[in-house]
Design a protein around this motif. Structure first.
Motif, PDB file in Angstrom:
ATOM      1  N   MET A 158       8.466  -0.709   4.812  1.00 21.05           N
ATOM      2  CA  MET A 158       7.465   0.223   4.300  1.00 21.05           C
ATOM      3  C   MET A 158       8.151   1.451   3.685  1.00 21.05           C
ATOM      4  N   GLY A 159       9.119   2.005   4.417  1.00 20.69           N
ATOM      5  CA  GLY A 159       9.842   3.161   3.902  1.00 20.69           C
ATOM      6  C   GLY A 159      10.675   2.831   2.679  1.00 20.69           C
ATOM      7  N   ALA A 160      11.319   1.659   2.697  1.00 20.88           N
ATOM      8  CA  ALA A 160      12.123   1.256   1.547  1.00 20.88           C
ATOM      9  C   ALA A 160      11.253   1.087   0.307  1.00 20.88           C
ATOM     10  N   ALA A 161      10.071   0.503   0.494  1.00 22.21           N
ATOM     11  CA  ALA A 161       9.155   0.347  -0.642  1.00 22.21           C
ATOM     12  C   ALA A 161       8.709   1.702  -1.168  1.00 22.21           C
ATOM     13  N   GLY A 162       8.472   2.643  -0.249  1.00 24.87           N
ATOM     14  CA  GLY A 162       8.110   3.978  -0.677  1.00 24.87           C
ATOM     15  C   GLY A 162       9.232   4.657  -1.430  1.00 24.87           C
ATOM     16  N   ALA A 163      10.478   4.451  -0.967  1.00 28.08           N
ATOM     17  CA  ALA A 163      11.629   5.037  -1.651  1.00 28.08           C
ATOM     18  C   ALA A 163      11.774   4.479  -3.061  1.00 28.08           C
ATOM     19  N   VAL A 164      11.613   3.172  -3.185  1.00 25.64           N
ATOM     20  CA  VAL A 164      11.676   2.557  -4.507  1.00 25.64           C
ATOM     21  C   VAL A 164      10.527   3.059  -5.377  1.00 25.64           C
ATOM     22  N   GLY A 165       9.327   3.143  -4.786  1.00 30.79           N
ATOM     23  CA  GLY A 165       8.185   3.644  -5.536  1.00 30.79           C
ATOM     24  C   GLY A 165       8.397   5.054  -6.018  1.00 30.79           C
ATOM     25  N   GLY A 166       8.953   5.923  -5.157  1.00 32.25           N
ATOM     26  CA  GLY A 166       9.214   7.292  -5.561  1.00 32.25           C
ATOM     27  C   GLY A 166      10.266   7.385  -6.642  1.00 32.25           C
ATOM     28  N   ALA A 195       0.826  -1.207   0.000  1.00 27.60           N
ATOM     29  CA  ALA A 195       0.000   0.000   0.000  1.00 27.60           C
ATOM     30  C   ALA A 195       0.860   1.257   0.000  1.00 27.60           C
ATOM     31  N   HIS A 196       1.950   1.233   0.750  1.00 27.11           N
ATOM     32  CA  HIS A 196       2.810   2.415   0.815  1.00 27.11           C
ATOM     33  C   HIS A 196       3.557   2.635  -0.494  1.00 27.11           C
ATOM     34  N   ALA A 197       4.030   1.556  -1.097  1.00 26.61           N
ATOM     35  CA  ALA A 197       4.741   1.688  -2.367  1.00 26.61           C
ATOM     36  C   ALA A 197       3.837   2.267  -3.451  1.00 26.61           C
ATOM     37  N   VAL A 198       2.615   1.767  -3.537  1.00 27.40           N
ATOM     38  CA  VAL A 198       1.669   2.256  -4.544  1.00 27.40           C
ATOM     39  C   VAL A 198       1.299   3.710  -4.266  1.00 27.40           C
ATOM     40  N   MET A 199       1.033   4.014  -2.995  1.00 25.49           N
ATOM     41  CA  MET A 199       0.631   5.377  -2.654  1.00 25.49           C
ATOM     42  C   MET A 199       1.731   6.386  -2.956  1.00 25.49           C
ATOM     43  N   THR A 254      -8.659  -2.919  -2.361  1.00 27.42           N
ATOM     44  CA  THR A 254      -9.681  -2.683  -3.379  1.00 27.42           C
ATOM     45  C   THR A 254      -9.807  -1.191  -3.682  1.00 27.42           C
ATOM     46  N   LEU A 255      -9.734  -0.357  -2.640  1.00 24.33           N
ATOM     47  CA  LEU A 255      -9.772   1.093  -2.853  1.00 24.33           C
ATOM     48  C   LEU A 255      -8.565   1.558  -3.664  1.00 24.33           C
ATOM     49  N   LEU A 256      -7.411   0.951  -3.441  1.00 20.74           N
ATOM     50  CA  LEU A 256      -6.233   1.298  -4.235  1.00 20.74           C
ATOM     51  C   LEU A 256      -6.450   0.987  -5.709  1.00 20.74           C
ATOM     52  N   LEU A 257      -7.080  -0.128  -5.992  1.00 20.97           N
ATOM     53  CA  LEU A 257      -7.375  -0.470  -7.387  1.00 20.97           C
ATOM     54  C   LEU A 257      -8.325   0.553  -7.996  1.00 20.97           C
ATOM     55  N   GLY A 258      -9.353   0.957  -7.233  1.00 22.55           N
ATOM     56  CA  GLY A 258     -10.273   1.975  -7.736  1.00 22.55           C
ATOM     57  C   GLY A 258      -9.576   3.305  -7.968  1.00 22.55           C
ATOM     58  N   ALA A 259      -8.654   3.653  -7.095  1.00 21.30           N
ATOM     59  CA  ALA A 259      -7.911   4.909  -7.251  1.00 21.30           C
ATOM     60  C   ALA A 259      -7.094   4.910  -8.532  1.00 21.30           C
ATOM     61  N   ALA A 260      -6.412   3.810  -8.796  1.00 26.26           N
ATOM     62  CA  ALA A 260      -5.604   3.719 -10.002  1.00 26.26           C
ATOM     63  C   ALA A 260      -6.462   3.827 -11.255  1.00 26.26           C
ATOM     64  N   ALA A 261      -7.660   3.231 -11.222  1.00 22.05           N
ATOM     65  CA  ALA A 261      -8.550   3.288 -12.380  1.00 22.05           C
ATOM     66  C   ALA A 261      -9.058   4.706 -12.623  1.00 22.05           C
ATOM     67  N   VAL A 262      -9.493   5.381 -11.557  1.00 21.57           N
ATOM     68  CA  VAL A 262     -10.061   6.723 -11.705  1.00 21.57           C
ATOM     69  C   VAL A 262      -8.998   7.720 -12.135  1.00 21.57           C
ATOM     70  N   ALA A 263      -7.848   7.730 -11.446  1.00 27.80           N
ATOM     71  CA  ALA A 263      -6.803   8.702 -11.777  1.00 27.80           C
ATOM     72  C   ALA A 263      -6.159   8.409 -13.122  1.00 27.80           C
ATOM     73  N   GLY A 264      -5.929   7.123 -13.415  1.00 30.97           N
ATOM     74  CA  GLY A 264      -5.277   6.772 -14.678  1.00 30.97           C
ATOM     75  C   GLY A 264      -6.148   7.042 -15.884  1.00 30.97           C
ATOM     76  N   LEU A 265      -7.405   6.610 -15.816  1.00 28.00           N
ATOM     77  CA  LEU A 265      -8.302   6.803 -16.953  1.00 28.00           C
ATOM     78  C   LEU A 265      -8.723   8.263 -17.098  1.00 28.00           C
TER      79      LEU A 265
END
Length: 442
Positions: A390-398, A254-258, A329-340
């Motif tokens: 969590m922080g490492a995943a966020g760093a990689v995500g960023g 969740a943190h990496a995606v966010m 599930t909310l993360l999936l909805g977020a990606a769909a709304v923002a991406g599309l």
């Protein structure tokens, strides 16, 4: 005389006071992270002269949080939550000073060091949620944890909207306008330090150990003392618990995606508002773009924190794993709304709100599940390892998000986030099904 427990009236009063103090500190301490997120990518482009560095501030901040997580947990394990919290918040204050110096001198390395320092404060803020459950009864752990998470709302939402008032402060002090927000956030961090240092007595972790008669676990013979030994002990405890493994996977994903989607949204919105002009070398974000960016990030952070009591209620009532699944599930909805809806500032804002809500549900439920899934003597270091990952995943995500944005655009970035979220959602579903089979009568 009977031993006191979390249900004892005196302990309940101490627990309520502890949660209130931690929440108060989060209000003031959250301003720094909010200000850094809102203008960090823009400052990175301005000081480096290249949009390729847009995600590096978010990366530095999350990397700072990741590196500090286990040492802060080891410090808490050794000296209590109060000392650990004060150390993290003071480091974050130093980070705001470096951010101001970076805007004054134009030195890009100072910007990165300042962001890393503020990230250490974020790590302390994350560990405050665990401090809230040290004395909590089992049926109210989700509520206590989410209350401290919710308290970040005020400071974190205010942070992105400090751009204009902060500019006035900076100019009034003879500094660049971009220095002002960090002056305000540094003041907030000092207030948080005073609240924690003076008020967090008795220390909740030390009192919880006294009540449970659980001394701090000594380092094993094969483990060196300090953070390294804590890291090894934490990994062993996570590997030995299926619940802990799922909890860590949920909060890390969740943190990496966010972070990946959020860190590139300001730059994307600048292009949406300004059009081709935003891509010109040396171009500075317009006032209109800054307002849209600040408002959108504020809504996103509100989604992360404002509804966390609801997520805590769901965690206690619906179940830990079920709430993790809701978050993913909310993360999936977020990606769909923002991406599309990438060309619409409204659609992007809605997607960012859903992204924050998904992060909140997965983090609150995952953190609660983690606290219950390991032995008490390993709990603090496990929490530190979880926050480190969590922080490492966020760093990689960023870091990766900037590359994905340049290769696949904003829709591609959101699609990658959806794939990660869907993978962990499948794991959570299988884990829940396995638990139900084990609890079913023969």
């Amino acid at each position: 005389m009977a031993a006191r427990t979390p249900s004892d009236p005196d302990v309940r009063r101490i627990q309520q006071r502890t949660v209130a103090l931690l929440a108060g500190a989060q209000v003031f301490g959250g301003i720094g992270a909010g200000a850094t997120v809102s203008i960090g990518s823009i400052l990175a482009v301005e000081l480096s002269g290249s949009s390729a560095w847009a995600g590096v501030v978010a990366t530095a901040m999350t990397l700072g949080a990741a590196v500090a997580a286990v040492p802060l947990a080891a410090l808490a394990d050794r000296s209590g939550r109060r000392i650990s919290q004060v150390g993290g918040l003071l480091t974050a204050f130093g980070g705001t000073v470096l951010m101001v110096l970076a805007t004054v001198t134009g030195l890009f390395p100072l910007l990165l060091l300042g962001a890393a320092g503020i990230g250490v404060g974020s790590a302390a803020g994350l560990q405050a949620r665990f401090a809230a459950v040290d004395l909590a009864a089992a049926g109210s752990r989700g509520k206590a944890l989410s209350t401290v998470v919710w308290a970040v709302t005020v400071g974190a939402v205010a942070g992105p909207n400090l751009i204009r008032p902060g500019a006035a402060v900076g100019l009034a002090l003879g500094l660049p306008s971009t220095a002002g927000p960090f002056i305000i956030s540094g003041t907030g961090l000092l207030v948080a330090v005073v609240i924690v240092f003076a008020g967090l007595r008795p220390d909740p972790l030390q009192l919880a150990r006294e009540l449970a008669a659980v001394p701090r676990a000594p380092a094993k013979a094969e483990d060196p003392a300090g953070a390294k030994g804590s890291l090894a002990r934490g990994f062993r405890a996570i590997q030995g618990s299926a619940g802990a493994r799922l909890a860590v996977a949920a909060v890390v994903a969740a943190h990496a995606v966010m972070v990946g989607i959020m860190s590139m949204t300001p730059l994307h919105l600048q292009h949406v508002v300004e059009g081709p002009a935003a891509s010109q070398a040396g171009h500075h974000a317009s006032a209109d773009a800054l307002v849209v960016i600040g408002f959108t990030i504020s809504l996103h952070i509100a989604g992360m924190y404002a509804l966390s009591p609801v997520m805590g209620w769901l965690t206690d009532r619906a179940g830990r794993i079920q709430t993790i699944m809701i978050g993913l599930t909310l993360l999936l909805g977020a990606a769909a709304v923002a991406g599309l809806g990438q060309g619409s500032t409204t659609a992007v804002a809605v997607g960012l709100v859903l992204l924050g809500m998904g992060w909140s549900a997965a983090t609150v439920a995952g953190s609660t599940l983690l606290a219950e899934s390991v032995d008490p003597d390993s709990r603090v270091v496990v929490q530190g390892v979880s926050d480190m990952l969590m922080g490492a995943a966020g760093a990689v995500g960023g870091a990766v998000s900037g590359l994905v944005l340049s290769w696949a655009g904003y829709p591609g970035l959101n699609m990658l986030g959806a794939v990660i979220g869907a993978g962990v959602l499948a794991v959570a579903f299988l884990s829940l099904a396995a638990r139900r089979r084990q609890s079913a009568p023969d």
